[in-house]
Design a protein around this motif. Sequence first.
Motif, PDB file in Angstrom:
ATOM      1  N   THR A 431      38.334  -4.615 -21.352  1.00  0.00           N
ATOM      2  CA  THR A 431      38.714  -3.292 -21.836  1.00  0.00           C
ATOM      3  C   THR A 431      37.909  -2.977 -23.091  1.00  0.00           C
ATOM      4  N   PRO A 432      37.711  -1.716 -23.436  1.00  0.00           N
ATOM      5  CA  PRO A 432      36.898  -1.392 -24.620  1.00  0.00           C
ATOM      6  C   PRO A 432      37.434  -2.005 -25.910  1.00  0.00           C
ATOM      7  N   ASP A 433      38.766  -2.079 -26.042  1.00  0.00           N
ATOM      8  CA  ASP A 433      39.349  -2.603 -27.277  1.00  0.00           C
ATOM      9  C   ASP A 433      39.739  -4.063 -27.167  1.00  0.00           C
ATOM     10  N   GLY A 434      39.389  -4.725 -26.080  1.00  0.00           N
ATOM     11  CA  GLY A 434      39.801  -6.098 -25.884  1.00  0.00           C
ATOM     12  C   GLY A 434      38.753  -7.095 -26.326  1.00  0.00           C
ATOM     13  N   GLY A 453      43.276 -12.654 -31.352  1.00  0.00           N
ATOM     14  CA  GLY A 453      42.979 -11.505 -32.191  1.00  0.00           C
ATOM     15  C   GLY A 453      43.506 -10.232 -31.548  1.00  0.00           C
ATOM     16  N   PRO A 454      43.158  -9.073 -32.112  1.00  0.00           N
ATOM     17  CA  PRO A 454      42.202  -8.944 -33.215  1.00  0.00           C
ATOM     18  C   PRO A 454      42.854  -9.023 -34.604  1.00  0.00           C
ATOM     19  N   GLU A 455      42.047  -9.356 -35.578  1.00  0.00           N
ATOM     20  CA  GLU A 455      42.414  -9.261 -36.991  1.00  0.00           C
ATOM     21  C   GLU A 455      41.592  -8.124 -37.575  1.00  0.00           C
ATOM     22  N   ARG A 456      42.241  -7.014 -37.809  1.00  0.00           N
ATOM     23  CA  ARG A 456      41.515  -5.815 -38.257  1.00  0.00           C
ATOM     24  C   ARG A 456      41.335  -5.869 -39.781  1.00  0.00           C
ATOM     25  N   PHE A 489      33.171 -10.378 -34.415  1.00  0.00           N
ATOM     26  CA  PHE A 489      33.852  -9.117 -34.723  1.00  0.00           C
ATOM     27  C   PHE A 489      33.128  -7.965 -34.061  1.00  0.00           C
ATOM     28  N   ARG A 490      33.920  -6.927 -33.787  1.00  0.00           N
ATOM     29  CA  ARG A 490      33.409  -5.664 -33.272  1.00  0.00           C
ATOM     30  C   ARG A 490      33.395  -4.675 -34.437  1.00  0.00           C
ATOM     31  N   GLU A 491      32.247  -4.107 -34.711  1.00  0.00           N
ATOM     32  CA  GLU A 491      32.093  -3.219 -35.866  1.00  0.00           C
ATOM     33  C   GLU A 491      32.254  -1.770 -35.447  1.00  0.00           C
ATOM     34  N   GLY A 492      33.272  -1.133 -36.004  1.00  0.00           N
ATOM     35  CA  GLY A 492      33.520   0.273 -35.736  1.00  0.00           C
ATOM     36  C   GLY A 492      34.582   0.485 -34.682  1.00  0.00           C
ATOM     37  N   LEU A 493      35.435   1.471 -34.904  1.00  0.00           N
ATOM     38  CA  LEU A 493      36.472   1.840 -33.943  1.00  0.00           C
ATOM     39  C   LEU A 493      35.894   2.814 -32.928  1.00  0.00           C
TER      40      LEU A 493
END
Length: 510
Positions: A431-434, A453-456, A489-493
Amino acid sequence: MWLPFLSAERLAKSRRRRPDANSDDSPLVLVKKERSALRVDALDRKAVALGLTPGMTLADAKARAPHLSVAQADAEADERLMLRLAAFCEQFTPLVALDPPCGLALDITGCAHLFGGDAAMRTSVLQAMAHLSLTGRAAVAGTPDAARALARFGETAVAPPGEDEIFARPLSIAALEAPRETSIALTRVGLTTLGDLADRSSAAPTARFGAETMRRLTRILGREDARLTPLRPLPDCMVERRFAEPFLDLSAIEHVLRPLIAEAMGLLEKRGEGGRAFEARFFRADGAVRALYFETGAPSRNVEALLRLFRLKADALADPLDPGYGFDVIRFCVLNVETLGQSQIGFERRDAPESDFADLVDRLAARFGRERVLRFAAHETHDPIRAAAYVRTASPSSSPDSWPKPAPGEPPLRPLFLFDPPQPIETMAETPDGPPIHFKWRRLRHLIARAEGPERIAPEWWRDTVGRERRTRDYYRLEDRDGHRFWVFREGLYESEAAAPRWFLHGLFA
């Protein structure tokens, strides 16, 4: 102590050192430019004998004495010389302050008996100045203002305790060192001495000339005391060795320092304290003062360890310690102390590993400088980039207890190794947010077995500079099928901060 011919004697001494020095016996004046005119700033003894005074124009001085020798005044050179003289006078008392212009104030409370009394100590100080080719005037009194007035405007050498007013009353009204208009006005009404002004009611002079003039009078008369502020704070512990003849044997200097350090450590042991910062000062016969400063990471009373640190510090000096004409005084000071109790010695009489580590740090700091011996320390921030920083090893914030500890049985939240900068990776997520199901890094594909995670973590907006963009990061702890663990980590929402957020590998777990 007042050095009335400091500037002229400094210049004359520097001229004598030149190879082409000639014997010019003409009076010397030093001038500076004021309001487009050259005015006399300082004079030598011969110029004063001719009736010349500071403040007069050079043209007037030349008219009275055409054979004058003229030089440019150098206030910065005079100040540097006064600072060196202040350091030199610390061999008489550790409480020395500048008393401009061209003066020093020495608090000799509790020190005079070491030199045979107030009069003998005054003589020793003046003889030391004469040895440096400087003319001095000195007076001993109960307050700094009284001593200054007696030295600059009187003939009294020592005012007995409680009798400052008796010796100050005959002084000229100029001893107030008030503005010229105030001195002229007081003289015109018949108040020519301090005693004349002291006998009058203070109400009228205060209203006419201000409260500062009368406050100065009360201090000169000894009715009010104003303690001086020394150039250097008083050390917590101080011991010294004086020599009847200048000490020249540099190879035997440790044989002098060892009993001094042992004496200082004995005093600290009685007080239940240990030293953290130390200084060895060497007072040379020619007025030069050398100081070697070193410190320890923990309170210490170990004589041999301190001697070793001194040896390392001396060996690392760019300008080696030189006795010159010899050392008159060698002093050892403990500048900073902390509580240190008695330690239990084990059956094997060996130091603890922590003591070995502290000793290593102290030796490295003595050789390379305390500012170059660093360790990591935790900072109060959730941003992993700023969560740790280099600090001095002796800094209180460098304690290992400052690091957050994970709960028992839980894996660490942060990896031991971080990439700087984070390394980009190619990922595939369900998924995009997974979390990613696999990612490619350094041409190798890692299949994810576990993800947490995630740890935002949002950026600290108050630290970001203008024009620097920081995005929110979602961190994951990943473990691949081979048991390797990663921190990515994924950078940016999505949509709000980036249309296609990028992935980065930030660290590796052990």
